[in-house]
Design a protein around this motif. Structure first.
Motif, mmCIF file in Angstrom:
data_model
loop_
_atom_site.group_PDB
_atom_site.id
_atom_site.type_symbol
_atom_site.label_atom_id
_atom_site.label_comp_id
_atom_site.label_asym_id
_atom_site.label_seq_id
_atom_site.Cartn_x
_atom_site.Cartn_y
_atom_site.Cartn_z
ATOM 1 N N GLU A 19 0.897 -1.113 0.019
ATOM 2 C CA GLU A 19 0.070 0.008 -0.122
ATOM 3 C C GLU A 19 1.002 1.237 -0.058
ATOM 4 O O GLU A 19 0.353 2.306 -0.582
ATOM 5 C CB GLU A 19 -0.863 0.059 1.316
ATOM 6 C CG GLU A 19 -1.826 1.110 1.118
ATOM 7 C CD GLU A 19 -2.810 0.916 2.411
ATOM 8 O OE1 GLU A 19 -3.032 1.924 3.036
ATOM 9 O OE2 GLU A 19 -3.219 0.105 2.893
ATOM 10 N N SER A 22 2.568 2.327 -3.748
ATOM 11 C CA SER A 22 1.941 2.954 -4.899
ATOM 12 C C SER A 22 0.542 3.762 -4.379
ATOM 13 O O SER A 22 -0.203 3.262 -3.526
ATOM 14 C CB SER A 22 1.687 2.128 -6.203
ATOM 15 O OG SER A 22 0.930 1.010 -5.733
ATOM 16 N N ASP A 23 -0.095 4.637 -5.234
ATOM 17 C CA ASP A 23 -1.331 5.217 -4.920
ATOM 18 C C ASP A 23 -2.237 4.466 -5.753
ATOM 19 O O ASP A 23 -2.061 4.026 -6.797
ATOM 20 C CB ASP A 23 -1.340 6.610 -5.353
ATOM 21 C CG ASP A 23 -2.584 7.464 -5.330
ATOM 22 O OD1 ASP A 23 -3.324 6.971 -4.432
ATOM 23 O OD2 ASP A 23 -2.557 8.608 -5.429
ATOM 24 N N HIS A 32 1.281 10.276 -3.779
ATOM 25 C CA HIS A 32 0.885 9.374 -2.714
ATOM 26 C C HIS A 32 0.136 10.050 -1.488
ATOM 27 O O HIS A 32 0.647 11.531 -1.144
ATOM 28 C CB HIS A 32 1.891 8.385 -1.947
ATOM 29 C CG HIS A 32 1.370 7.444 -1.327
ATOM 30 N ND1 HIS A 32 0.848 7.513 0.000
ATOM 31 C CD2 HIS A 32 1.133 6.171 -1.464
ATOM 32 C CE1 HIS A 32 0.652 6.447 0.505
ATOM 33 N NE2 HIS A 32 0.783 5.642 -0.405
ATOM 34 N N ASP A 34 0.009 10.092 1.285
ATOM 35 C CA ASP A 34 0.858 10.374 2.754
ATOM 36 C C ASP A 34 1.883 11.547 2.442
ATOM 37 O O ASP A 34 2.234 12.046 3.370
ATOM 38 C CB ASP A 34 1.500 8.981 3.086
ATOM 39 C CG ASP A 34 0.475 8.196 3.800
ATOM 40 O OD1 ASP A 34 -0.461 8.312 4.264
ATOM 41 O OD2 ASP A 34 1.002 6.713 3.970
ATOM 42 N N THR A 35 2.335 11.588 1.072
ATOM 43 C CA THR A 35 3.363 12.463 0.772
ATOM 44 C C THR A 35 2.648 13.658 0.689
ATOM 45 O O THR A 35 3.496 14.624 1.158
ATOM 46 C CB THR A 35 3.998 11.981 -0.801
ATOM 47 O OG1 THR A 35 4.412 10.849 -0.620
ATOM 48 C CG2 THR A 35 4.875 13.076 -1.100
ATOM 49 N N THR A 84 7.278 9.757 -5.825
ATOM 50 C CA THR A 84 6.776 8.913 -6.877
ATOM 51 C C THR A 84 7.586 7.943 -7.413
ATOM 52 O O THR A 84 7.162 6.600 -7.609
ATOM 53 C CB THR A 84 6.052 9.491 -7.562
ATOM 54 O OG1 THR A 84 5.077 10.482 -7.106
ATOM 55 C CG2 THR A 84 5.173 9.064 -8.688
ATOM 56 N N ARG A 87 8.837 4.959 -4.848
ATOM 57 C CA ARG A 87 7.786 4.231 -4.438
ATOM 58 C C ARG A 87 7.301 3.071 -5.650
ATOM 59 O O ARG A 87 7.147 2.000 -5.278
ATOM 60 C CB ARG A 87 6.628 5.013 -4.078
ATOM 61 C CG ARG A 87 6.251 5.436 -2.771
ATOM 62 C CD ARG A 87 5.260 6.587 -2.748
ATOM 63 N NE ARG A 87 5.029 7.192 -1.472
ATOM 64 C CZ ARG A 87 4.667 6.852 -0.407
ATOM 65 N NH1 ARG A 87 4.395 5.826 -0.242
ATOM 66 N NH2 ARG A 87 4.555 7.831 0.710
ATOM 67 N N PRO A 92 9.410 2.466 -0.927
ATOM 68 C CA PRO A 92 8.632 3.582 -0.042
ATOM 69 C C PRO A 92 9.061 3.988 1.420
ATOM 70 O O PRO A 92 10.100 3.415 1.768
ATOM 71 C CB PRO A 92 7.073 2.497 0.492
ATOM 72 C CG PRO A 92 7.702 1.123 0.497
ATOM 73 C CD PRO A 92 8.917 1.068 -0.672
#
Length: 103
Positions: A19, A22-23, A32, A34-35, A84, A87, A92
């Protein structure tokens, strides 16, 4: 006999790692969530990175132009792009985000 709770814990860790990589949107360039939380945070600590990039790619000029067109800060553009890319390639971050459910 193997401990089922240990296996469940390992599966949860794998699912969390997938999870985080990647988005789930269809846009591979979407940052993402969280980013975005970190970038938009008021008290986000920032560090300087400095890498030599080929002049022919005009990276600095393109970042300045993107900033002018979209208002996104230079460092945020670089952070989202690198995050991006990393990840997508299986790297990640190990984020410690605050739990909004805990007062």
């Amino acid at each position: 006999m193997p401990d089922l709770s240990q296996h469940a814990s390992q599966l949860r860790a794998v699912a969390d790692a997938l999870e985080a990589q990647s988005d789930p949107t269809n846009d591979p360039f979407a940052p993402h969530p969280d980013t975005l939380k970190i970038i938009n945070g008021r008290h986000t600590n920032r560090g300087q990175i400095n890498y030599a990039v080929p002049d022919d790619l005009q990276i600095q000029r393109r970042i300045r132009r993107f900033h002018a067109d979209h208002g996104i800060q230079h460092g945020d553009i670089v952070a989202m792009a690198l995050d991006t890319f990393l990840r997508a390639n299986g790297y990640p971050p190990d984020l410690k985000l605050p739990n909004p459910d805990v007062p």
